[in-house]
Design a protein around this motif. Structure first.
Motif, PDB file in Angstrom:
ATOM      1  N   MET A  59       8.772   9.322  -0.009  1.00 39.67           N
ATOM      2  CA  MET A  59       6.588   9.501  -0.343  1.00 39.67           C
ATOM      3  C   MET A  59       6.480   7.950   0.116  1.00 39.67           C
ATOM      4  O   MET A  59       7.377   6.868  -0.679  1.00 39.67           O
ATOM      5  CB  MET A  59       6.340   9.984  -1.723  1.00 39.67           C
ATOM      6  CG  MET A  59       6.678  11.087  -1.319  1.00 39.67           C
ATOM      7  SD  MET A  59       6.005  12.371  -0.610  1.00 39.67           S
ATOM      8  CE  MET A  59       4.039  12.152  -1.206  1.00 39.67           C
ATOM      9  N   GLU A  66      -3.981  11.643  -2.577  1.00 41.83           N
ATOM     10  CA  GLU A  66      -2.902  10.468  -2.114  1.00 41.83           C
ATOM     11  C   GLU A  66      -3.116   9.600  -3.251  1.00 41.83           C
ATOM     12  O   GLU A  66      -2.553   9.020  -3.286  1.00 41.83           O
ATOM     13  CB  GLU A  66      -3.285  10.179  -1.226  1.00 41.83           C
ATOM     14  CG  GLU A  66      -2.639  11.092   0.138  1.00 41.83           C
ATOM     15  CD  GLU A  66      -4.492  11.787   0.629  1.00 41.83           C
ATOM     16  OE1 GLU A  66      -3.638  13.209   2.280  1.00 41.83           O
ATOM     17  OE2 GLU A  66      -4.956  11.976   0.532  1.00 41.83           O
ATOM     18  N   ALA A  96       2.351   8.893  -0.360  1.00 44.13           N
ATOM     19  CA  ALA A  96       1.765   9.602   0.947  1.00 44.13           C
ATOM     20  C   ALA A  96       2.800   9.889   1.285  1.00 44.13           C
ATOM     21  O   ALA A  96       3.315   9.575   1.004  1.00 44.13           O
ATOM     22  CB  ALA A  96       0.970   8.358   1.945  1.00 44.13           C
ATOM     23  N   SER A  97       2.931  11.127   2.207  1.00 47.02           N
ATOM     24  CA  SER A  97       4.151  11.466   2.494  1.00 47.02           C
ATOM     25  C   SER A  97       4.863  10.799   3.868  1.00 47.02           C
ATOM     26  O   SER A  97       5.821  11.087   3.886  1.00 47.02           O
ATOM     27  CB  SER A  97       3.510  13.076   3.070  1.00 47.02           C
ATOM     28  OG  SER A  97       2.738  13.141   4.670  1.00 47.02           O
ATOM     29  N   SER A  98       4.274   9.986   4.707  1.00 43.94           N
ATOM     30  CA  SER A  98       4.500   9.131   5.923  1.00 43.94           C
ATOM     31  C   SER A  98       3.574   8.206   5.440  1.00 43.94           C
ATOM     32  O   SER A  98       2.809   8.173   5.589  1.00 43.94           O
ATOM     33  CB  SER A  98       4.279  10.174   6.757  1.00 43.94           C
ATOM     34  OG  SER A  98       3.568  10.784   7.059  1.00 43.94           O
ATOM     35  N   PRO A 125       1.960   7.204   9.450  1.00 48.01           N
ATOM     36  CA  PRO A 125       1.095   7.816   9.827  1.00 48.01           C
ATOM     37  C   PRO A 125      -0.301   8.466   8.670  1.00 48.01           C
ATOM     38  O   PRO A 125      -1.275   8.513   8.674  1.00 48.01           O
ATOM     39  CB  PRO A 125       0.877   8.886  10.914  1.00 48.01           C
ATOM     40  CG  PRO A 125       2.604   8.789  10.761  1.00 48.01           C
ATOM     41  CD  PRO A 125       3.374   8.183   9.219  1.00 48.01           C
ATOM     42  N   GLU A 126       0.741   9.310   7.629  1.00 47.67           N
ATOM     43  CA  GLU A 126      -0.502   9.858   6.686  1.00 47.67           C
ATOM     44  C   GLU A 126      -1.417   9.009   5.634  1.00 47.67           C
ATOM     45  O   GLU A 126      -2.298   9.034   5.225  1.00 47.67           O
ATOM     46  CB  GLU A 126       0.097  10.833   5.953  1.00 47.67           C
ATOM     47  CG  GLU A 126       0.144  12.222   6.199  1.00 47.67           C
ATOM     48  CD  GLU A 126      -0.730  13.033   7.138  1.00 47.67           C
ATOM     49  OE1 GLU A 126      -1.793  13.199   5.571  1.00 47.67           O
ATOM     50  OE2 GLU A 126      -1.219  13.259   7.587  1.00 47.67           O
ATOM     51  N   PHE A 127       0.228   7.450   5.257  1.00 49.89           N
ATOM     52  CA  PHE A 127      -0.434   6.366   4.836  1.00 49.89           C
ATOM     53  C   PHE A 127      -1.998   6.398   5.230  1.00 49.89           C
ATOM     54  O   PHE A 127      -2.323   5.220   4.624  1.00 49.89           O
ATOM     55  CB  PHE A 127       0.738   5.421   4.279  1.00 49.89           C
ATOM     56  CG  PHE A 127       0.252   4.561   3.942  1.00 49.89           C
ATOM     57  CD1 PHE A 127      -0.085   4.264   1.768  1.00 49.89           C
ATOM     58  CD2 PHE A 127       0.427   3.187   4.706  1.00 49.89           C
ATOM     59  CE1 PHE A 127      -0.524   3.072   1.716  1.00 49.89           C
ATOM     60  CE2 PHE A 127      -0.109   1.873   3.592  1.00 49.89           C
ATOM     61  CZ  PHE A 127      -0.502   2.062   1.956  1.00 49.89           C
ATOM     62  N   ASP A 128      -1.663   5.798   6.511  1.00 53.96           N
ATOM     63  CA  ASP A 128      -2.752   5.313   7.567  1.00 53.96           C
ATOM     64  C   ASP A 128      -4.213   5.918   7.680  1.00 53.96           C
ATOM     65  O   ASP A 128      -4.892   5.052   7.480  1.00 53.96           O
ATOM     66  CB  ASP A 128      -2.222   4.745   8.620  1.00 53.96           C
ATOM     67  CG  ASP A 128      -2.823   3.836   9.875  1.00 53.96           C
ATOM     68  OD1 ASP A 128      -3.342   2.890   8.903  1.00 53.96           O
ATOM     69  OD2 ASP A 128      -2.978   4.371  11.232  1.00 53.96           O
ATOM     70  N   ARG A 129      -3.601   7.305   7.307  1.00 55.21           N
ATOM     71  CA  ARG A 129      -4.794   7.819   7.480  1.00 55.21           C
ATOM     72  C   ARG A 129      -5.653   7.546   6.246  1.00 55.21           C
ATOM     73  O   ARG A 129      -7.167   7.976   6.385  1.00 55.21           O
ATOM     74  CB  ARG A 129      -4.404   9.363   8.154  1.00 55.21           C
ATOM     75  CG  ARG A 129      -5.894  10.299   7.377  1.00 55.21           C
ATOM     76  CD  ARG A 129      -5.250  11.718   7.562  1.00 55.21           C
ATOM     77  NE  ARG A 129      -4.477  12.280   6.591  1.00 55.21           N
ATOM     78  CZ  ARG A 129      -4.604  12.258   4.905  1.00 55.21           C
ATOM     79  NH1 ARG A 129      -6.586  11.851   4.514  1.00 55.21           N
ATOM     80  NH2 ARG A 129      -4.173  12.723   3.991  1.00 55.21           N
ATOM     81  N   VAL A 130      -4.734   7.157   5.255  1.00 51.18           N
ATOM     82  CA  VAL A 130      -5.542   7.630   4.070  1.00 51.18           C
ATOM     83  C   VAL A 130      -6.031   5.930   3.560  1.00 51.18           C
ATOM     84  O   VAL A 130      -7.404   5.953   2.928  1.00 51.18           O
ATOM     85  CB  VAL A 130      -4.550   7.606   2.692  1.00 51.18           C
ATOM     86  CG1 VAL A 130      -5.095   7.133   1.545  1.00 51.18           C
ATOM     87  CG2 VAL A 130      -3.686   8.580   2.790  1.00 51.18           C
ATOM     88  N   GLU A 134      -9.324   6.509   5.338  1.00 46.80           N
ATOM     89  CA  GLU A 134     -10.300   6.926   4.800  1.00 46.80           C
ATOM     90  C   GLU A 134     -11.075   6.118   3.638  1.00 46.80           C
ATOM     91  O   GLU A 134     -12.386   5.919   3.074  1.00 46.80           O
ATOM     92  CB  GLU A 134     -10.196   8.467   4.377  1.00 46.80           C
ATOM     93  CG  GLU A 134      -9.844   9.329   5.104  1.00 46.80           C
ATOM     94  CD  GLU A 134      -8.700  10.512   4.895  1.00 46.80           C
ATOM     95  OE1 GLU A 134      -9.185  11.007   3.868  1.00 46.80           O
ATOM     96  OE2 GLU A 134      -8.722  11.568   5.767  1.00 46.80           O
TER      97      GLU A 134
END
Length: 146
Positions: free
Chosen positions: A70, A96, A115-117, A119-124, A127
């Motif tokens: 993670m 997250e 975050a799981s990755s 790209p997911e971290f970047d999305r968080v 947001e």
């Protein structure tokens, strides 16, 4: 007669909270046995502690090495004026966001994110930065625990 809004925690309340911190999944029967009280007493105390806001919910704790893949980070957040409560409510709605801490100094909040990755971290991050009344933020990815 009006109820006293200031609940005074006694030794049983403190022991109950300590037990729940160690094992939030413990059954009422197990807790009652450990505390030496009835199951009904435990249920009544849990209801009361929830009602007065001492217990906000129950959660799962996982081993430190679980989810080693993670992405974990600490985000320092600066909030506009007296809108911290509104920002906290929005942050709490993000799965997250693991923990939110108020602090002193240049930053108003410290937010722990998982975050799981990447790209997911970047999305968080995107947001969070879109939340109204967040003026500034600085984020550091946690690389390893030492």
């Amino acid at each position: 007669m009006a109820e006293n809004p200031y609940y005074v925690y006694d030794a049983l309340d403190r022991e109950l909270i300590a037990l729940l911190r160690r094992d939030g999944r413990a059954s009422l029967a197990k807790i009652a046995n450990i505390l030496g009280v009835s199951r009904g007493t435990v249920q009544n105390r849990l209801d009361r502690l929830t009602e007065v806001g001492a217990l906000l919910g129950f959660t799962v704790r996982v081993r430190e090495d679980y989810g080693h893949d993670m992405v974990r980070a600490i985000m320092m957040v600066e909030v506009v004026g007296k809108t911290t409560s509104d920002v906290i409510k929005k942050l709490r709605g993000m799965p997250e966001v693991q923990h939110i801490h108020s602090t002193n100094g240049a930053w108003d909040l410290v937010v722990e994110i998982q975050a799981s990755s990447l790209p997911e971290f970047d999305r968080v991050l995107r947001e969070v930065r879109m939340i109204d009344n967040i003026l500034n933020s600085e984020t550091s990815i946690l690389l390893s625990s030492v």
